[in-house]
Design an enzyme around this catalytic site. Structure first.
Site, PDB file in Angstrom:
ATOM      1  N   CYS A  13      -6.388  -3.859  -2.628  1.00  0.00           N
ATOM      2  CA  CYS A  13      -6.079  -2.382  -2.633  1.00  0.00           C
ATOM      3  C   CYS A  13      -5.668  -1.721  -4.070  1.00  0.00           C
ATOM      4  O   CYS A  13      -4.627  -1.926  -4.236  1.00  0.00           O
ATOM      5  CB  CYS A  13      -5.315  -2.176  -1.315  1.00  0.00           C
ATOM      6  SG  CYS A  13      -5.573  -3.184  -0.251  1.00  0.00           S
ATOM      7  N   CYS A  22       0.092 -10.226  -2.265  1.00  0.00           N
ATOM      8  CA  CYS A  22      -0.915 -10.086  -1.221  1.00  0.00           C
ATOM      9  C   CYS A  22      -2.532 -10.355  -1.996  1.00  0.00           C
ATOM     10  O   CYS A  22      -2.707  -9.737  -3.146  1.00  0.00           O
ATOM     11  CB  CYS A  22      -0.983  -8.553  -0.634  1.00  0.00           C
ATOM     12  SG  CYS A  22      -2.328  -8.625   0.551  1.00  0.00           S
ATOM     13  N   CYS A  46       9.130  -0.411  12.234  1.00  0.00           N
ATOM     14  CA  CYS A  46       7.991  -0.911  11.818  1.00  0.00           C
ATOM     15  C   CYS A  46       8.059  -1.784  10.837  1.00  0.00           C
ATOM     16  O   CYS A  46       8.534  -1.660   9.888  1.00  0.00           O
ATOM     17  CB  CYS A  46       7.011   0.337  11.491  1.00  0.00           C
ATOM     18  SG  CYS A  46       5.274  -0.203  10.868  1.00  0.00           S
ATOM     19  N   ARG A  94       1.958  11.859  11.325  1.00  0.00           N
ATOM     20  CA  ARG A  94       3.081  11.296  10.489  1.00  0.00           C
ATOM     21  C   ARG A  94       2.771  11.974   9.284  1.00  0.00           C
ATOM     22  O   ARG A  94       2.014  11.424   8.559  1.00  0.00           O
ATOM     23  CB  ARG A  94       3.373  10.081  10.483  1.00  0.00           C
ATOM     24  CG  ARG A  94       4.394   9.416  10.118  1.00  0.00           C
ATOM     25  CD  ARG A  94       4.883   8.107  10.341  1.00  0.00           C
ATOM     26  NE  ARG A  94       4.956   7.965  11.824  1.00  0.00           N
ATOM     27  CZ  ARG A  94       4.068   7.097  12.621  1.00  0.00           C
ATOM     28  NH1 ARG A  94       3.227   6.266  11.935  1.00  0.00           N
ATOM     29  NH2 ARG A  94       4.128   7.185  13.834  1.00  0.00           N
ATOM     30  N   CYS A 115       6.707  -1.763  16.043  1.00  0.00           N
ATOM     31  CA  CYS A 115       5.514  -1.670  15.433  1.00  0.00           C
ATOM     32  C   CYS A 115       5.416  -2.477  14.194  1.00  0.00           C
ATOM     33  O   CYS A 115       6.406  -2.937  13.616  1.00  0.00           O
ATOM     34  CB  CYS A 115       5.412  -0.036  14.733  1.00  0.00           C
ATOM     35  SG  CYS A 115       4.023   0.110  13.780  1.00  0.00           S
ATOM     36  N   CYS A 124      -2.099  -0.194  -4.176  1.00  0.00           N
ATOM     37  CA  CYS A 124      -0.847  -0.981  -3.722  1.00  0.00           C
ATOM     38  C   CYS A 124       0.093  -1.796  -4.692  1.00  0.00           C
ATOM     39  O   CYS A 124      -0.858  -2.705  -5.318  1.00  0.00           O
ATOM     40  CB  CYS A 124      -1.429  -1.854  -2.346  1.00  0.00           C
ATOM     41  SG  CYS A 124       0.027  -2.568  -1.342  1.00  0.00           S
ATOM     42  N   CYS A 136      -1.603   2.811  15.122  1.00  0.00           N
ATOM     43  CA  CYS A 136      -1.463   3.836  14.189  1.00  0.00           C
ATOM     44  C   CYS A 136      -2.322   3.711  13.485  1.00  0.00           C
ATOM     45  O   CYS A 136      -2.386   2.709  12.576  1.00  0.00           O
ATOM     46  CB  CYS A 136       0.132   3.473  14.104  1.00  0.00           C
ATOM     47  SG  CYS A 136       0.740   4.458  12.709  1.00  0.00           S
TER      48      CYS A 136
HETATM   49  N1  SAM Z   1      -0.856  -5.597   4.400  1.00  0.00           N
HETATM   50  C1  SAM Z   1      -1.210  -4.504   5.410  1.00  0.00           C
HETATM   51  C2  SAM Z   1      -2.268  -3.873   5.361  1.00  0.00           C
HETATM   52  O1  SAM Z   1      -2.821  -3.672   4.499  1.00  0.00           O
HETATM   53  O2  SAM Z   1      -2.958  -3.368   6.468  1.00  0.00           O
HETATM   54  C3  SAM Z   1      -0.077  -3.655   5.946  1.00  0.00           C
HETATM   55  C4  SAM Z   1       0.651  -3.162   5.100  1.00  0.00           C
HETATM   56  S1  SAM Z   1      -0.061  -1.952   3.824  1.00  0.00           S
HETATM   57  C5  SAM Z   1       1.341  -1.590   2.630  1.00  0.00           C
HETATM   58  C6  SAM Z   1      -0.189  -0.440   5.023  1.00  0.00           C
HETATM   59  C7  SAM Z   1      -0.478   0.832   4.438  1.00  0.00           C
HETATM   60  O3  SAM Z   1       0.241   1.444   3.560  1.00  0.00           O
HETATM   61  C8  SAM Z   1      -1.941   0.902   3.606  1.00  0.00           C
HETATM   62  O4  SAM Z   1      -2.754   0.661   4.662  1.00  0.00           O
HETATM   63  C9  SAM Z   1      -1.771   2.221   3.034  1.00  0.00           C
HETATM   64  O5  SAM Z   1      -2.503   3.241   3.667  1.00  0.00           O
HETATM   65  C10 SAM Z   1      -0.356   2.371   2.697  1.00  0.00           C
HETATM   66  N2  SAM Z   1       0.023   2.428   1.394  1.00  0.00           N
HETATM   67  C11 SAM Z   1       0.266   1.176   0.462  1.00  0.00           C
HETATM   68  N3  SAM Z   1       0.625   1.426  -0.726  1.00  0.00           N
HETATM   69  C12 SAM Z   1       0.773   2.746  -0.775  1.00  0.00           C
HETATM   70  C13 SAM Z   1       0.790   3.755  -1.624  1.00  0.00           C
HETATM   71  N4  SAM Z   1       1.155   3.468  -3.089  1.00  0.00           N
HETATM   72  N5  SAM Z   1       0.855   4.941  -1.537  1.00  0.00           N
HETATM   73  C14 SAM Z   1       0.508   5.660  -0.376  1.00  0.00           C
HETATM   74  N6  SAM Z   1       0.192   4.580   0.812  1.00  0.00           N
HETATM   75  C15 SAM Z   1       0.323   3.347   0.435  1.00  0.00           C
HETATM   76  C1  DTB Z   2       1.597   3.851   6.601  1.00  0.00           C
HETATM   77  O1  DTB Z   2       0.515   4.572   6.498  1.00  0.00           O
HETATM   78  N1  DTB Z   2       2.467   4.034   5.445  1.00  0.00           N
HETATM   79  C2  DTB Z   2       3.498   3.135   5.366  1.00  0.00           C
HETATM   80  C3  DTB Z   2       3.246   2.313   6.756  1.00  0.00           C
HETATM   81  N2  DTB Z   2       1.985   2.835   7.223  1.00  0.00           N
HETATM   82  C4  DTB Z   2       3.200   0.761   6.652  1.00  0.00           C
HETATM   83  C5  DTB Z   2       3.474   2.464   4.018  1.00  0.00           C
HETATM   84  C6  DTB Z   2       3.661   3.264   2.862  1.00  0.00           C
HETATM   85  C7  DTB Z   2       3.931   2.288   1.706  1.00  0.00           C
HETATM   86  C8  DTB Z   2       3.970   3.315   0.541  1.00  0.00           C
HETATM   87  C9  DTB Z   2       4.016   2.164  -0.730  1.00  0.00           C
HETATM   88  C10 DTB Z   2       5.369   1.075  -0.725  1.00  0.00           C
HETATM   89  O2  DTB Z   2       6.399   1.499  -0.274  1.00  0.00           O
HETATM   90  O3  DTB Z   2       5.118  -0.005  -1.017  1.00  0.00           O
HETATM   91 FE1  SF4 Z   3      -2.107  -6.206   0.716  1.00  0.00          FE
HETATM   92 FE2  SF4 Z   3      -1.326  -3.762  -0.155  1.00  0.00          FE
HETATM   93 FE3  SF4 Z   3      -3.563  -4.074   0.668  1.00  0.00          FE
HETATM   94 FE4  SF4 Z   3      -1.695  -4.253   2.224  1.00  0.00          FE
HETATM   95  S1  SF4 Z   3      -2.328  -2.529   1.415  1.00  0.00           S
HETATM   96  S2  SF4 Z   3      -3.704  -5.677   2.215  1.00  0.00           S
HETATM   97  S3  SF4 Z   3      -0.048  -5.501   1.514  1.00  0.00           S
HETATM   98  S4  SF4 Z   3      -2.693  -4.926  -0.984  1.00  0.00           S
END
Ligand code: SAM
Ligand code: DTB
Ligand code: SF4
Length: 325
Positions: free
Chosen positions: A58, A54, A98, A262, A130, A61, A190
């Protein structure tokens, strides 16, 4: 009945957050009972349909191309693979499916068309659909709505003030625009965030204030605790204390009476008792399935046992409304 308010001040939110725990839980449970069957928990299954590489940075992430983590970029899944996973999720008892993509934003073309087809397929199975695909335009939201999408997940993640320390490749305002595009097409929102990223308690309250400013309130609000993944800038963050999470959930429940709150990422690191305390504080939805997007979740047998031991049951899809108000 507790009124649905959009004008909470950070000071008022902090006062609720800091109440003695028995009082906080009593109030949260009152609001929960007024608005939901408090023996029901929504089961949502996640699937990463496009993993890794990606362009966003973030800090939390594991899928960001800016960090070197265990995640290997993968090609987008096929429609057949996704629908097979959705069928398995339905058979295991999930009512919402989702689909997540590690995209900064949706680009028109075959990949987006494939997502639309996935949404149609999930709906045809009788599940709620979703997606979480990054930023989307009004036109793309319209196409998702036409394909039958029920809900779009797009988080604020943290307070506007702390945000700059977590992500610099897109702004808070960008997120609010996507949320508006989703809402304007009649798709349920959401929207929640993450705690445990070095933010203060006031930052948590400021994030809640941003959530309650939305009209209507989000249909569901995921409260994630950071899953600290090796290779991300937040890899060494200490784990969030469960009681802090309970306070956050109870406060969210009181502020957003009709929103499904949630208990999201980070559950695998919590005891059964801590998870139940979150549910007693008003959490009434979980991610159900052995995997979140790229990290493990509690397995389904653990969750079935958790619900059984507490006398809780899965929330049927009918009790899910299009709007939180
Ligand atoms: N790329 C898209 C975005 O960022 O909107 C969708 C997927 S992203 C992984 C969705 C959400 O997962 C993020 O906004 C974040 O709140 C959550 N998330 C991602 N990595 C995480 C982590 N290591 N621990 C907790 N929540 C996480
Ligand atoms: C949200 O708030 N939490 C979910 C979902 N929306 C998409 C994602 C959590 C991701 C946790 C780290 C991972 O498994 O990559
Ligand atoms: Fe990309 Fe992860 Fe950020 Fe979503 S949360 S935009 S997958 S870096």
């Amino acid at each position: 009945m507790s009124a649905v308010r959009h004008d909470w001040t950070v000071h008022e939110i902090r006062e609720i957050h800091d109440l003695p725990l028995p009082e906080l839980l009593f109030r949260a449970q009152g609001v929960h009972r007024e608005n939901f069957k408090n023996n029901q928990v929504q089961l949502c299954t996640l699937l990463s349909v496009k993993t890794g590489a990606c362009p966003e940075n973030c800090a939390y992430c594991p899928q960001s191309a800016h960090h070197k983590t265990h995640v290997e970029p993968e090609k987008m899944l096929t429609i057949d693979d996704v629908l097979a996973a959705a069928k398995r999720a339905k058979a295991a008892g999930a009512t919402r499916f989702c689909m997540g993509a590690a995209w900064r934003e949706v680009k028109e073309g075959p990949h987006f068309d494939r997502v639309l087809e996935m949404v149609r397929g999930v709906k045809a199975l009788g599940m709620e659909a979703c997606t979480t695909l990054g930023m989307i335009t009004a036109e793309q939201a319209k196409k998702l709505k036409e394909a039958g999408l029920d809900t779009y997940n797009h988080n604020l993640d943290t307070s506007p003030e702390h945000y700059k320390k977590i992500i610099t490749t897109r702004t808070y305002e960008d997120r609010l625009i996507t949320l508006k595009n989703v809402r304007d097409q009649g798709i349920s929102v959401c929207c929640g965030g993450i705690i445990g990223m070095g933010e203060s308690v006031d930052d948590r309250c400021r994030m809640l204030r941003e959530l309650v400013t939305q009209r209507p309130h989000p249909e569901s609000a995921p409260i994630n605790t950071l899953v600290a993944v090796e290779g991300t800038p937040l890899e060494s963050q200490p784990r969030v204390d469960a009681i802090e999470l309970v306070r956050m959930i109870a406060t969210a429940r009181i502020l957003m009476p009709k929103t499904k709150v949630r208990l999201s990422a980070g559950r695998q690191q919590m005891s059964r008792e801590a998870q139940l305390m979150c549910m007693l504080a008003g959490a009434n939805s979980i991610f159900y399935g052995d995997q979140l997007l790229t990290t493990p979740n509690c397995d389904t047998s653990f969750d079935r046992d958790l619900l059984a031991v507490a006398g809780l049951e899965p929330m049927p899809p009918e009790s899910v409304t299009a709007s939180a108000e």
